[in-house]
Design an enzyme around this catalytic site. Structure first.
Site, PDB file in Angstrom:
ATOM      1  N   VAL A 178       0.818  -1.210   0.000  1.00  0.00           N
ATOM      2  CA  VAL A 178       0.000   0.000   0.000  1.00  0.00           C
ATOM      3  C   VAL A 178       0.855   1.266   0.000  1.00  0.00           C
ATOM      4  O   VAL A 178       0.669   2.167  -0.821  1.00  0.00           O
ATOM      5  CB  VAL A 178      -0.969  -0.003   1.208  1.00  0.00           C
ATOM      6  CG1 VAL A 178      -1.643   1.340   1.383  1.00  0.00           C
ATOM      7  CG2 VAL A 178      -2.026  -1.090   1.009  1.00  0.00           C
ATOM      8  N   PHE A 191      -8.340   0.788  -1.260  1.00  0.00           N
ATOM      9  CA  PHE A 191      -9.120  -0.296  -1.886  1.00  0.00           C
ATOM     10  C   PHE A 191      -8.363  -0.983  -3.021  1.00  0.00           C
ATOM     11  O   PHE A 191      -8.962  -1.740  -3.777  1.00  0.00           O
ATOM     12  CB  PHE A 191     -10.451   0.252  -2.404  1.00  0.00           C
ATOM     13  CG  PHE A 191     -11.332   0.796  -1.309  1.00  0.00           C
ATOM     14  CD1 PHE A 191     -12.082  -0.062  -0.515  1.00  0.00           C
ATOM     15  CD2 PHE A 191     -11.379   2.150  -1.045  1.00  0.00           C
ATOM     16  CE1 PHE A 191     -12.878   0.435   0.516  1.00  0.00           C
ATOM     17  CE2 PHE A 191     -12.173   2.658  -0.014  1.00  0.00           C
ATOM     18  CZ  PHE A 191     -12.925   1.789   0.767  1.00  0.00           C
ATOM     19  N   CYS A 228      -5.333  -9.459   3.327  1.00  0.00           N
ATOM     20  CA  CYS A 228      -6.447  -8.603   3.761  1.00  0.00           C
ATOM     21  C   CYS A 228      -7.709  -9.357   4.182  1.00  0.00           C
ATOM     22  O   CYS A 228      -8.118  -9.274   5.342  1.00  0.00           O
ATOM     23  CB  CYS A 228      -6.788  -7.612   2.655  1.00  0.00           C
ATOM     24  SG  CYS A 228      -5.468  -6.422   2.400  1.00  0.00           S
TER      25      CYS A 228
HETATM   26  P1  NAD Z   1       3.153  -4.666   4.191  1.00  0.00           P
HETATM   27  O1  NAD Z   1       3.396  -5.634   5.264  1.00  0.00           O
HETATM   28  O2  NAD Z   1       3.426  -5.039   2.772  1.00  0.00           O
HETATM   29  O3  NAD Z   1       3.991  -3.321   4.496  1.00  0.00           O
HETATM   30  C1  NAD Z   1       4.016  -2.684   5.724  1.00  0.00           C
HETATM   31  C2  NAD Z   1       5.340  -1.922   5.819  1.00  0.00           C
HETATM   32  O4  NAD Z   1       5.333  -1.114   6.998  1.00  0.00           O
HETATM   33  C3  NAD Z   1       6.564  -2.825   5.923  1.00  0.00           C
HETATM   34  O5  NAD Z   1       7.491  -2.494   4.920  1.00  0.00           O
HETATM   35  C4  NAD Z   1       7.122  -2.521   7.323  1.00  0.00           C
HETATM   36  O6  NAD Z   1       8.531  -2.618   7.396  1.00  0.00           O
HETATM   37  C5  NAD Z   1       6.642  -1.098   7.524  1.00  0.00           C
HETATM   38  N1  NAD Z   1       6.602  -0.668   8.919  1.00  0.00           N
HETATM   39  C6  NAD Z   1       6.162  -1.330  10.010  1.00  0.00           C
HETATM   40  N2  NAD Z   1       6.281  -0.561  11.106  1.00  0.00           N
HETATM   41  C7  NAD Z   1       6.817   0.601  10.700  1.00  0.00           C
HETATM   42  C8  NAD Z   1       7.163   1.794  11.368  1.00  0.00           C
HETATM   43  N3  NAD Z   1       6.995   1.932  12.698  1.00  0.00           N
HETATM   44  N4  NAD Z   1       7.688   2.811  10.656  1.00  0.00           N
HETATM   45  C9  NAD Z   1       7.867   2.689   9.322  1.00  0.00           C
HETATM   46  N5  NAD Z   1       7.536   1.577   8.630  1.00  0.00           N
HETATM   47  C10 NAD Z   1       7.017   0.550   9.315  1.00  0.00           C
HETATM   48  O7  NAD Z   1       1.650  -4.198   4.364  1.00  0.00           O
HETATM   49  P2  NAD Z   1       0.598  -3.798   3.221  1.00  0.00           P
HETATM   50  O8  NAD Z   1       0.113  -5.008   2.527  1.00  0.00           O
HETATM   51  O9  NAD Z   1       1.136  -2.663   2.444  1.00  0.00           O
HETATM   52  O10 NAD Z   1      -0.600  -3.273   4.142  1.00  0.00           O
HETATM   53  C11 NAD Z   1      -0.509  -2.086   4.887  1.00  0.00           C
HETATM   54  C12 NAD Z   1      -1.889  -1.748   5.438  1.00  0.00           C
HETATM   55  O11 NAD Z   1      -2.787  -1.498   4.358  1.00  0.00           O
HETATM   56  C13 NAD Z   1      -2.535  -2.870   6.251  1.00  0.00           C
HETATM   57  O12 NAD Z   1      -3.318  -2.288   7.249  1.00  0.00           O
HETATM   58  C14 NAD Z   1      -3.413  -3.574   5.247  1.00  0.00           C
HETATM   59  O13 NAD Z   1      -4.494  -4.232   5.851  1.00  0.00           O
HETATM   60  C15 NAD Z   1      -3.891  -2.409   4.413  1.00  0.00           C
HETATM   61  N6  NAD Z   1      -4.270  -2.749   3.033  1.00  0.00           N
HETATM   62  C16 NAD Z   1      -3.536  -3.638   2.319  1.00  0.00           C
HETATM   63  C17 NAD Z   1      -3.898  -3.927   1.006  1.00  0.00           C
HETATM   64  C18 NAD Z   1      -3.126  -4.930   0.187  1.00  0.00           C
HETATM   65  O14 NAD Z   1      -3.641  -5.341  -0.856  1.00  0.00           O
HETATM   66  N7  NAD Z   1      -1.934  -5.345   0.598  1.00  0.00           N
HETATM   67  C19 NAD Z   1      -5.015  -3.302   0.424  1.00  0.00           C
HETATM   68  C20 NAD Z   1      -5.715  -2.376   1.177  1.00  0.00           C
HETATM   69  C21 NAD Z   1      -5.336  -2.106   2.493  1.00  0.00           C
END
Ligand code: NAD
Length: 439
Positions: free
Chosen positions: A11, A155, A266
């Protein structure tokens, strides 16, 4: 406008790259030093079509930067997006520790008016917690700085994330001040030139919208999986049933394809988190609880079919597995049905030879030598007693069946996504098992 995006996962990285594409100055921050070092060199931590071009182009134009230092990045920022993970905690609730950690650091170091936008998927009420955390940090250092919080759930679909961000169906934004609304409207305007709406609402409703959307989609999938399982028992063909109901505009054609259960980072966790929120409010969500149970069970549907075919004994057999990612066009294997299926095969004493077009690095890490990972799909079928199609990558749609048959010990196929034609497969000489189309 100076933007900070915290978290450079699926994201955060997409958000940062797409916002820089329209000309804003973006700093993407992550605690993972290796990720940031790679991104500075133009090496992406994830596979997402079109994202590498955006990252490389906007970095070279000097609009997209990467940092591990939120303390420095936040100085002078107009908008900060929180896009860190909200994994499932032990009790099923979303774990908010990373979100609140980031809020605290922002509060400790911001130096002027800022809109702090939560993009991570977070339970209703989190916006208030983020606000409280920042306010407390500001108070502790006696800083009298104005700020707003907002909720902007994401989304995007992995595999089509860049397109979804650049041309969204809608943008949902929860705000509580006109100042924040005006700023975010301005920021997102370039993405809705197609006329799609930016829906402003209160923060709780925006937070709820994200969970309700994922819960609805998960419900459609589990519903259709149950219908498919019943089709198997009564001799109906779910492919025909799907077309029959999908042509009703009220139902629609999307998300009614039966399969081996939903996975990914998700749906499973968001469904569980919403169930938990409901429990905490003494209103158990009965439909969603069933959706979750059906999904867990559906991941085993292929194993049940394998068991039936091999008379409950596949010890010593070899299985080719095509597709490991939780869906095509991503390398994400979080909660992927492939893991449940492969674990069960290994437990039953089978050998597994697997291939995925982009998740091999991830698979190597997950299976840790227990699965033979092959360089291509055809090699995975060598001496196999059966082929299991798990993820419907385009390259699996029209393979050379003659070569595959000559490779395999037995011509047996378990099609977890119903991408092959049962009649044709039988004509070619395969024993074919789909989902909801065979007895
Ligand atoms: P991800 O695990 O791919 O990435 C999260 C990132 O955050 C990691 O790189 C991690 O190192 C970093 N991080 C953690 N703690 C940190 C901090 N204190 N400071 C800086 N960076 C930090 O996660 P994602 O799939 O991108 O999802 C992120 C959020 O978005 C979640 O809440 C997820 O539910 C939501 N979301 C995800 C999707 C999807 O398709 N992946 C779609 C919509 C919403």
């Amino acid at each position: 406008m100076k933007i900070v995006v915290v978290g450079t996962g699926y994201v955060g990285l997409v958000t940062g790259a797409c916002l820089s594409e329209v000309g804003t100055d973006v700093i993407c921050v992550d605690v993972n030093v290796n990720k940031i070092e790679d991104l500075r060199k133009g090496i992406l931590p994830i596979y997402e079509p079109g994202l590498d071009d955006l990252v490389v182009r906007n970095s070279s134009k000097g609009r997209l930067h990467f940092s591990t230092q939120l303390e420095e990045a936040i100085v002078g920022a107009d908008v900060a997006f929180i896009a860190v993970g909200t994994p499932q905690g032990e009790d099923g609730c979303a774990d908010l520790q990373y979100v609140l950690q980031v809020a605290r650091t922002i509060g400790n170091h911001m130096n002027g008016y800022l809109v702090v936008v939560t993009k991570s998927t977070v339970p209703v009420g989190t916006g208030a917690k983020v606000k409280e955390t920042i306010a407390r940090a500001l108070k502790e250092r006696s800083a009298n700085i104005d700020f707003d919080v907002a909720s902007n759930p994401e989304f995007l679909k992995e595999g089509a994330a860049v397109d979804d961000f650049l041309k969204p169906d809608r943008i949902v934004i929860g705000v509580e001040s006109t100042r924040a609304q005006t700023l975010l409207h301005h920021l997102y305007d370039p993405f809705v030139l197609n006329g799609h709406p930016i829906l402003f609402m209160d923060i709780c409703s925006a937070e709820m919208t994200k969970y309700a959307a994922n819960a609805m989609l998960a419900t459609k999938i589990s519903f259709m999986n149950e219908i498919a399982n019943l089709c198997d028992l009564v001799g109906a063909n779910v492919n025909e049933v799907r077309k029959g109901i999908g042509s009703d505009m009220r139902i629609g054609t999307r998300f009614i394809y039966p399969g081996i259960g939903y996975g990914g980072s998700c749906f499973p966790k968001d469904v569980k988190a919403l169930i938990k929120t409901a429990e905490q409010n003494d209103y158990p969500l009965r439909i969603l609880t069933a959706v979750d149970t059906v999904n867990e069970d559906q991941k085993k549907v292929i194993i049940r079919k394998v068991n039936k075919h091999f008379d409950n004994d596949f010890n010593g057999k070899t299985f080719a597995v095509w597709g490991l990612a939780f869906k095509p066009n991503t390398d994400d294997m979080r909660e992927a049905p492939s893991i449940t299926i492969i674990d069960a095969l290994l437990e039953g004493g089978a050998t597994v030879q697997a291939y995925d077009p982009v998740s091999m690095k991830e698979a190597k890490h997950i299976f840790n030598g227990k699965v033979l990972l092959t360089d291509d799909a055809i090699t995975a079928t060598k001496n196999a007693d059966a082929l299991i199609l798990v993820t419907e990558w385009p390259e699996f749609r029209l393979p050379d069946w003659e070569v595959i048959q000559s490779n395999m010990e037995k011509s047996v196929i378990f099609d977890g996504r119903n991408i092959y034609n049962a009649v044709e497969m039988k004509e070619i000489g395969f024993e074919y098992y789909g989902i909801g189309i065979s007895r």
